[in-house]
Enzyme design. Structure first.
Site, PDB file in Angstrom:
ATOM      1  N   VAL A  33      -6.014  12.140  60.341  1.00 54.58           N
ATOM      2  CA  VAL A  33      -5.500  13.382  60.431  1.00 54.58           C
ATOM      3  C   VAL A  33      -5.289  13.798  61.878  1.00 54.58           C
ATOM      4  O   VAL A  33      -4.437  14.927  62.052  1.00 54.58           O
ATOM      5  CB  VAL A  33      -6.799  14.320  59.810  1.00 54.58           C
ATOM      6  CG1 VAL A  33      -6.425  15.803  60.192  1.00 54.58           C
ATOM      7  CG2 VAL A  33      -6.653  14.077  58.426  1.00 54.58           C
ATOM      8  N   ARG A  46     -24.825  25.886  39.215  1.00 50.18           N
ATOM      9  CA  ARG A  46     -25.884  25.774  39.080  1.00 50.18           C
ATOM     10  C   ARG A  46     -26.678  24.579  40.267  1.00 50.18           C
ATOM     11  O   ARG A  46     -26.676  23.559  39.807  1.00 50.18           O
ATOM     12  CB  ARG A  46     -26.535  24.924  37.638  1.00 50.18           C
ATOM     13  CG  ARG A  46     -26.102  25.777  36.395  1.00 50.18           C
ATOM     14  CD  ARG A  46     -27.032  26.860  36.085  1.00 50.18           C
ATOM     15  NE  ARG A  46     -28.350  26.316  35.999  1.00 50.18           N
ATOM     16  CZ  ARG A  46     -28.927  25.708  34.941  1.00 50.18           C
ATOM     17  NH1 ARG A  46     -28.413  25.965  33.910  1.00 50.18           N
ATOM     18  NH2 ARG A  46     -30.050  25.246  34.992  1.00 50.18           N
ATOM     19  N   ILE A 134      -2.633   8.282  40.175  1.00 52.50           N
ATOM     20  CA  ILE A 134      -1.255   7.758  40.071  1.00 52.50           C
ATOM     21  C   ILE A 134      -0.381   8.419  41.137  1.00 52.50           C
ATOM     22  O   ILE A 134      -0.178   9.797  40.769  1.00 52.50           O
ATOM     23  CB  ILE A 134      -0.506   7.689  38.879  1.00 52.50           C
ATOM     24  CG1 ILE A 134      -1.234   6.641  38.006  1.00 52.50           C
ATOM     25  CG2 ILE A 134       1.049   6.861  39.050  1.00 52.50           C
ATOM     26  CD1 ILE A 134      -0.766   6.856  36.496  1.00 52.50           C
ATOM     27  N   GLU A 188     -14.261  13.312  25.083  1.00 55.73           N
ATOM     28  CA  GLU A 188     -15.203  14.081  25.469  1.00 55.73           C
ATOM     29  C   GLU A 188     -15.967  14.338  23.964  1.00 55.73           C
ATOM     30  O   GLU A 188     -15.240  14.485  22.928  1.00 55.73           O
ATOM     31  CB  GLU A 188     -14.554  15.313  25.967  1.00 55.73           C
ATOM     32  CG  GLU A 188     -13.719  15.067  27.250  1.00 55.73           C
ATOM     33  CD  GLU A 188     -14.040  15.776  28.345  1.00 55.73           C
ATOM     34  OE1 GLU A 188     -14.984  16.716  28.167  1.00 55.73           O
ATOM     35  OE2 GLU A 188     -13.547  15.617  29.246  1.00 55.73           O
ATOM     36  N   ASP A 199      -3.469  18.824  27.039  1.00 60.14           N
ATOM     37  CA  ASP A 199      -3.814  18.168  28.311  1.00 60.14           C
ATOM     38  C   ASP A 199      -2.471  17.636  28.797  1.00 60.14           C
ATOM     39  O   ASP A 199      -1.873  17.817  29.914  1.00 60.14           O
ATOM     40  CB  ASP A 199      -4.710  17.074  28.318  1.00 60.14           C
ATOM     41  CG  ASP A 199      -5.103  16.575  29.665  1.00 60.14           C
ATOM     42  OD1 ASP A 199      -5.766  16.736  30.484  1.00 60.14           O
ATOM     43  OD2 ASP A 199      -4.419  15.321  29.820  1.00 60.14           O
ATOM     44  N   LYS A 203       0.417  18.535  31.787  1.00 60.27           N
ATOM     45  CA  LYS A 203       1.004  17.846  32.641  1.00 60.27           C
ATOM     46  C   LYS A 203       2.603  17.517  32.497  1.00 60.27           C
ATOM     47  O   LYS A 203       3.377  17.464  33.445  1.00 60.27           O
ATOM     48  CB  LYS A 203       0.337  16.311  32.265  1.00 60.27           C
ATOM     49  CG  LYS A 203      -1.164  16.218  32.711  1.00 60.27           C
ATOM     50  CD  LYS A 203      -1.860  15.177  32.183  1.00 60.27           C
ATOM     51  CE  LYS A 203      -3.098  15.246  32.730  1.00 60.27           C
ATOM     52  NZ  LYS A 203      -3.996  13.973  32.020  1.00 60.27           N
ATOM     53  N   GLY A 304     -11.035   9.773  35.661  1.00 55.05           N
ATOM     54  CA  GLY A 304     -12.208   8.959  36.290  1.00 55.05           C
ATOM     55  C   GLY A 304     -12.631   9.958  37.602  1.00 55.05           C
ATOM     56  O   GLY A 304     -11.464  10.507  38.460  1.00 55.05           O
TER      57      GLY A 304
END
Ligand code: HSE
Length: 429
Positions: A33, A46, A134, A188, A199, A203, A304
């Site tokens: 950077v 929490r 990806i 899930e 979902d 996308k 993930g």
């Protein structure tokens, strides 16, 4: 060197991986950077649930963190529409560049968020929002910026790809494969967003917006999930050398009134020779067809903590470099302004399997229904079983409304004892 300070919003699977990687790769990030990059605070609901985060970084005041004087960049990995939208807008309006992984928000409000970023002269990057690790959005935005994209077809949901892969491998039905996916942690506890295609539709909207330089929202996407895919559908697909995948298909369709953009998410049969057919388990892949580049395929892990964090960090380095250079990258434009084409008018192909009485004239009756709806048949196969038979028909391309009206009419034909499988087909020659 004065570090660039990052506000991290959310510290779940992805956020905690981002936090760890920023720390572990501090020296490399500084070199890449041109200034150190440091997490200045982590906003969570929490704090007691995050013993892994140094206590001095934790806060429940996300808005206060985003607008804190020393914060330069904001990473949003909370997900959902609110409070993510308000926090991102507050960040942008106060001059901070933002990296987000929030597909639902970008698919709903991308235009407004980009307009706010352009007005404030900051970056809004979201590579992690589509297909996890990806590299896909930057290739669409930058590498293919000089080409004309015709079509983007993706397997962009790992949960459903895992389920469909297991159905093909084991002959299991949908419920059984879903139960296995849940037990192994691929699905899930509430699998609705994945299984019903929400979902993938979000996308698809993001991919179509970038590919066709037009504002496409999730509401423009035709969406069907995989819960009605049966073991029979999967077996019928195998019989014609195909496999069943949940596809997000984004196409530029030419019409008499000009071009439009058709975006649809639904299960479809694709030939096993198609590169997407080999994408098994929870992997994602996106196939792009462009005028000059030809066919391209992007493949990898779509979910993930670490894979998604990789995409977040790539964006973080990009926006940090821009900040060091005192600039902001150009955002995507919607200059083409192509309208969304409804599914009813979108050309598709169907595979239909019918149980019929094996008597003279049945084939003619069935063919008449296709002809009446102006649907052309590509192939017909009949397997006889005594006085009964199975007819398997693959159509040519026709407006989706004509195909679904044909199926509805076939259900009323007395000689048709059952419509046992109906799926769209893609990629057949
Ligand atoms: N739940 C998604 C999937 C990953 O199964 O691919 C996040 O978009």
């Amino acid at each position: 060197m004065n570090p660039l300070k990052v506000a991290l919003l959310g510290c779940g699977t992805v956020g905690s991986a981002v936090l760890r990687l920023v720390e572990e790769q501090a020296a490399d990030l500084t070199a890449r950077v041109g200034r150190p990059v440091q997490v200045a605070g982590v906003a969570v609901r929490r704090p007691d649930r995050h013993p892994e985060v140094p206590a001095h970084l934790l806060t429940t005041d996300a808005l206060g963190l985003v607008t804190r004087d020393d914060v330069d960049l904001v990473v949003e990995v909370i997900g959902g529409l609110e409070p993510a939208r308000s926090l991102i807008l507050a960040a942008i309006e106060s001059g901070r560049s933002v990296v987000s992984a929030n597909k639902a928000l970008l698919a709903e409000d991308g235009v407004a968020l980009h307009a706010a970023a352009a007005k404030a002269g900051v970056d809004l990057y979201y590579e992690a929002a589509v297909a996890g690790a990806i590299p896909l959005l930057r290739p669409l935005r930058e590498s293919l910026a000089g080409d004309q994209i015709r079509r983007v077809v993706g397997i962009v949901n790992g949960t459903t790809n895992y389920i469909l892969s297991r159905m093909a491998e084991t002959g299991a039905g949908f419920s059984e494969a879903l139960a296995e996916a849940t037990e192994l942690g691929y699905a899930e506890a509430d699998p609705t967003a994945d299984v019903d295609g929400f979902d993938a539709a979000a996308k698809g909207a993001i991919l179509a917006s970038l590919a066709f330089h037009s504002a496409v929202t999730a509401a423009d996407v035709h969406r069907e999930g995989i819960s009605s895919v049966t073991a029979t559908d999967v077996a019928r697909a195998a019989e014609i050398g195909c496999t069943v995948k949940l596809l997000a298909i984004c196409e530029r369709v030419a019409g008499e009134d000009g071009d439009s953009v058709a975006v649809r998410v639904h299960p479809a049969m694709i030939p096993t020779a198609h590169p997407l057919a080999a994408v098994g388990g929870a992997f994602n892949a996106v196939f792009v067809e462009a005028e000059a580049a030809g066919q391209l395929m992007f493949y990898g892990q779509g979910a993930g903590g670490e894979p998604t964090a990789s995409a977040v960090l790539g964006d973080l380095v990009a926006v940090a470099r821009n900040r060091v250079a005192g600039a902001a990258g150009a955002g995507p434009s919607a200059y083409a302004d192509l309208p969304a084409r409804p599914i009813a008018e979108t050309p598709t192909r169907y595979h239909v399997s019918l149980d019929v009485a094996d008597v003279p004239g049945v084939l003619a009756t069935v063919a008449t229904e296709f002809a009446r709806h102006e649907v052309s048949i590509a192939t017909v196969r009949q397997d006889g079983h005594g006085d009964a038979a199975t007819l398997v028909i693959v159509t040519h391309s026709a407006p989706d409304a004509a195909l679904s009206a044909t199926i509805a009419a076939l259900r009323e034909v007395p000689a048709v004892r059952g419509v046992t499988s109906v799926l769209r087909v893609e990629g057949l020659s």
